[in-house]
Design a protein around this motif. Sequence first.
Motif, short mmCIF file in Angstrom:
data_model
loop_
_atom_site.label_atom_id
_atom_site.label_comp_id
_atom_site.label_asym_id
_atom_site.label_seq_id
_atom_site.Cartn_x
_atom_site.Cartn_y
_atom_site.Cartn_z
N ASP A 149 -3.14 -16.41 -0.80
CA ASP A 149 -3.98 -15.37 -1.39
C ASP A 149 -3.67 -14.06 -0.68
OD1 ASP A 149 -5.93 -13.65 -2.27
OD2 ASP A 149 -7.60 -15.02 -1.86
N ILE A 156 -3.52 -21.48 -0.03
CA ILE A 156 -4.33 -22.00 -1.12
C ILE A 156 -3.88 -23.42 -1.43
CG2 ILE A 156 -5.07 -21.68 -3.51
CD1 ILE A 156 -4.34 -18.70 -3.22
N GLY A 157 -4.78 -24.36 -1.30
CA GLY A 157 -4.47 -25.74 -1.65
C GLY A 157 -3.42 -26.38 -0.77
N HIS A 200 -7.57 -20.81 -8.30
CA HIS A 200 -7.56 -19.62 -7.43
C HIS A 200 -6.23 -18.91 -7.66
CE1 HIS A 200 -9.13 -17.63 -3.63
NE2 HIS A 200 -7.94 -17.05 -3.82
N GLU A 226 -7.28 -24.67 -5.33
CA GLU A 226 -7.79 -24.75 -3.97
C GLU A 226 -7.98 -26.19 -3.51
OE1 GLU A 226 -11.35 -22.50 -3.54
OE2 GLU A 226 -10.34 -20.56 -3.54
#
Length: 241
Positions: A149, A156-157, A200, A226
């Motif tokens: 991000d 993210i994730g 996301h 996410e």
Amino acid sequence: MNNRSRKLLSARNPLSARRNWPLTAAVLGTVLVVTGCGSGDAETASSASPSSSAASATPGVSPSTGASTDETGAASPGSSAPAATPTDSTGTGAASAPEACAAADLAGEVEENIGGGAAGSVYRTLVLTNVSSEPCTSAAGFPGVSYVDDTSNDQIGAAAVRSGEDAAAGGSFVLEPGQSVVAELKETRAENYGQECEPHQATKLLVYPPEDLQSLEIPHEILACENPNVELLSIGALQKR
């Protein structure tokens, strides 16, 4: 016969005494010769004796131990040849590879593959190029890849899983300035997972070259998940382009 009788006899017969002189002289000469020989042998033996004693007292010569002494008595290295130093085929010394490619030496991009789509996923190419002015060595392993991000700069994730691990040949690649290594990047669509995905928006990829703790960023906008149990990314082993 006493001495007085001998003197009277000699006085009476001087010729007889004269006749005995040569015999007496001969006997005396023989005695002197024998004495002289004995004395010469003794002197010879006496003069030879110190040499023999000196020779017997002289230490034996010991085998060479590879070291000698100079005029001051200090030990000096032996004359044995030094151990050979490994050299390359040019005889200039062992060849050395360039230093490992650091993240700062590389620039990354994601190339679109024409016809690289599949049901619910897209195949792209991750490219890492040496943008430094010197050659560098890239390991032939798997880079670390994840979505980031741009606002928080947080991952993210889940990070990318390795694909085709058996295809990693190991070893390394020397990259001259401007040369690249590439890896297949597969991205699964986040929409396939619905609300389980916890969507996301990602704005870039964070990439760690093999065996490097530093990373580089590649602008890349895509919807990510996410949920760490949803694996959207997979990455192949690096290959020399």
